[in-house]
Design an enzyme around this catalytic site. Structure first.
Site, PDB file in Angstrom:
ATOM      1  N   ASP A  89      -5.205   7.820  -4.349  1.00  0.00           N
ATOM      2  CA  ASP A  89      -5.585   7.095  -3.135  1.00  0.00           C
ATOM      3  C   ASP A  89      -7.109   7.141  -3.082  1.00  0.00           C
ATOM      4  O   ASP A  89      -7.701   8.220  -2.951  1.00  0.00           O
ATOM      5  CB  ASP A  89      -4.960   7.756  -1.897  1.00  0.00           C
ATOM      6  CG  ASP A  89      -5.243   6.949  -0.632  1.00  0.00           C
ATOM      7  OD1 ASP A  89      -6.390   6.463  -0.478  1.00  0.00           O
ATOM      8  OD2 ASP A  89      -4.336   6.801   0.198  1.00  0.00           O
ATOM      9  N   ILE A 117      -8.433  -3.333  -5.896  1.00  0.00           N
ATOM     10  CA  ILE A 117      -7.981  -2.638  -4.687  1.00  0.00           C
ATOM     11  C   ILE A 117      -8.670  -3.225  -3.467  1.00  0.00           C
ATOM     12  O   ILE A 117      -9.892  -3.416  -3.468  1.00  0.00           O
ATOM     13  CB  ILE A 117      -8.314  -1.128  -4.804  1.00  0.00           C
ATOM     14  CG1 ILE A 117      -7.410  -0.466  -5.853  1.00  0.00           C
ATOM     15  CG2 ILE A 117      -8.217  -0.439  -3.458  1.00  0.00           C
ATOM     16  CD1 ILE A 117      -7.804   0.962  -6.184  1.00  0.00           C
ATOM     17  N   ALA A 120      -7.557  -3.776   4.517  1.00  0.00           N
ATOM     18  CA  ALA A 120      -8.076  -3.741   5.888  1.00  0.00           C
ATOM     19  C   ALA A 120      -6.866  -3.628   6.800  1.00  0.00           C
ATOM     20  O   ALA A 120      -5.816  -4.209   6.498  1.00  0.00           O
ATOM     21  CB  ALA A 120      -8.863  -5.010   6.196  1.00  0.00           C
ATOM     22  N   TYR A 180      -9.986 -14.013   7.252  1.00  0.00           N
ATOM     23  CA  TYR A 180     -10.319 -13.023   6.215  1.00  0.00           C
ATOM     24  C   TYR A 180     -11.217 -11.933   6.827  1.00  0.00           C
ATOM     25  O   TYR A 180     -11.185 -10.779   6.409  1.00  0.00           O
ATOM     26  CB  TYR A 180     -10.970 -13.688   4.999  1.00  0.00           C
ATOM     27  CG  TYR A 180     -10.904 -12.845   3.744  1.00  0.00           C
ATOM     28  CD1 TYR A 180      -9.681 -12.438   3.208  1.00  0.00           C
ATOM     29  CD2 TYR A 180     -12.074 -12.429   3.097  1.00  0.00           C
ATOM     30  CE1 TYR A 180      -9.613 -11.667   2.066  1.00  0.00           C
ATOM     31  CE2 TYR A 180     -12.012 -11.655   1.947  1.00  0.00           C
ATOM     32  CZ  TYR A 180     -10.788 -11.278   1.433  1.00  0.00           C
ATOM     33  OH  TYR A 180     -10.725 -10.501   0.303  1.00  0.00           O
ATOM     34  N   LYS A 187     -15.985  -7.505   1.020  1.00  0.00           N
ATOM     35  CA  LYS A 187     -16.161  -8.124  -0.310  1.00  0.00           C
ATOM     36  C   LYS A 187     -17.640  -8.413  -0.580  1.00  0.00           C
ATOM     37  O   LYS A 187     -18.095  -8.311  -1.715  1.00  0.00           O
ATOM     38  CB  LYS A 187     -15.331  -9.398  -0.456  1.00  0.00           C
ATOM     39  CG  LYS A 187     -13.826  -9.173  -0.550  1.00  0.00           C
ATOM     40  CD  LYS A 187     -13.405  -8.328  -1.754  1.00  0.00           C
ATOM     41  CE  LYS A 187     -11.903  -8.361  -1.972  1.00  0.00           C
ATOM     42  NZ  LYS A 187     -11.458  -7.368  -2.976  1.00  0.00           N
ATOM     43  N   LEU A 219       1.390  -9.256  -3.374  1.00  0.00           N
ATOM     44  CA  LEU A 219       1.760  -8.433  -2.224  1.00  0.00           C
ATOM     45  C   LEU A 219       0.672  -8.477  -1.146  1.00  0.00           C
ATOM     46  O   LEU A 219       0.960  -8.604   0.045  1.00  0.00           O
ATOM     47  CB  LEU A 219       1.994  -6.990  -2.694  1.00  0.00           C
ATOM     48  CG  LEU A 219       2.542  -5.981  -1.690  1.00  0.00           C
ATOM     49  CD1 LEU A 219       3.937  -6.380  -1.237  1.00  0.00           C
ATOM     50  CD2 LEU A 219       2.550  -4.577  -2.301  1.00  0.00           C
TER      51      LEU A 219
END
Ligand code: NAD
Ligand code: 0WE
Length: 282
Positions: A89, A117, A120, A180, A187, A219
């Site tokens: 993790d 990875i 949020a 987003y 990002k 996913l």
């Protein structure tokens, strides 16, 4: 005449003189790669891992936690029963340290690192950006951007023969994409971190780049309301009039990991059917 010159008997100079000549070798033969971010067979990380594997790299996988252990074992297990898979993790320094301890037990070097990875808290992707809580902002940046710095710092000492670090970004880093939200800001931080890491690690011949991918049904994309409308929007407006397929992200991931990209560092490469170049839609 180069070492690959035709000798006339179906052999090149190199293949006639060596069983492991450069010409015969797969582009990533002898390389060791770490892949972080496989959740299932749809994961972008899995597409890039397959491309790296087919190119001859030996891969190590990290996964977020027990929930995904079985998936990763099933997928990565197809690369060989001894494929190393370690939990990590990335919001925990201790887990990153433990993962790299396990990697160092198996491998004395690393050549490739894939960071695929992002996270949020869901509510931050549903309300307006202005509503982003301090905690959602922190988590998004910790998991989606700082983790690249942490993983790169752990990996770099193992990249003694140079290396290639690759992270996944999205257009929301540079332009506003509705919903987003804080992920776009994270990002932007990931892309800026890529440039600063590239500057730090360049003298060690470690390259650091991002792929900015068009939308892919994974996913992480599922459950985003309006995602299928976004796929349709790209189909209608991107220059190539179609969506990106995961194999294309694999191919660009392989290119950036290979010697063909030996002088490319600190860059964001768009693999988005050309969408990013448009200023107004026809
Ligand atoms: P995915 O859900 O398959 O992969 C996301 C991964 O992040 C999962 O494996 C998850 O376990 C991991 N992750 C989340 N929090 C973590 C944590 N704390 N520690 C360790 N791992 C953690 O979805 P994906 O679409 O393949 O996403 C991979 C990358 O691609 C992300 O950076 C995403 O932003 C980026 N990307 C996705 C798209 C898209 O449309 N799917 C487009 C551009 C960029
Ligand atoms: O980076 C992403 C999504 C990453 C992501 C996804 C989730 C869903 C589940 C990060 N955090 C979470 N948190 C959750 O609870 N993409 C590039 C895919 C994506 O997500 C969008 C997009 C696109 C494209 C969200 C809104 C608008 C567009």
């Amino acid at each position: 005449m180069g070492s690959g010159a035709w000798l006339g008997f179906g052999l090149t100079w190199a293949s006639a003189t060596s069983h492991h000549s450069k010409q015969d070798m797969k582009p990533l033969e002898g390389k060791v790669g770490l892949v972080a971010g496989v959740a299932n067979k749809r994961s972008i990380a899995w597409a890039i891992a397959q491309a790296w594997h087919e190119a001859g790299a030996e891969l190590v996988f990290t996964y977020q936690g027990d929930r995904l252990k079985g998936n990763v074992e099933q997928l990565a297990g197809t690369f060989g029963e001894d494929t190393l898979m370690v939990p990590c993790d990335v919001s925990s320094d201790e887990e990153i340290d433990r993962a790299f301890d396990a990697i160092r037990e198996r491998h004395d070097k690393l050549d490739l690192l894939l960071h695929s990875i992002a996270f949020a808290p869901k509510e931050a992707l549903e309300s307006d950006f202005i509503q982003t809580s301090r905690e959602a902002f922190r988590v998004a940046h910790d998991v989606s951007a700082y983790s690249l710095v942490a993983l790169s710092r752990a990996a770099a000492p193992m990249m003694s023969q140079g290396g290639s670090i690759l992270a996944m970004s999205y257009y929301g880093a540079e332009k506003v994409v509705p919903h987003y939200n804080v992920m776009g800001v994270a990002k932007a931080s990931l892309e800026a971190s890529t440039r600063y890491l590239a500057a730090d690690l360049g003298p060690k011949q470690i390259r650091v780049n991002c792929i900015s991918a068009g939308p892919v049904n994974t996913l992480a994309a599922r459950g985003i309301s309006g995602f299928s409308a976004m796929l349709k929007h790209y189909e209608a407006h991107a220059p190539l009039k179609r969506n990106v397929v995961p194999e294309e992200l694999g191919a660009t991931g392989l290119f950036l990991a290979s010697d063909g990209a030996a002088a490319i560092t600190g860059q964001v490469i768009y693999v988005d059917s050309g969408y990013q170049i448009m200023g107004m839609y026809q």
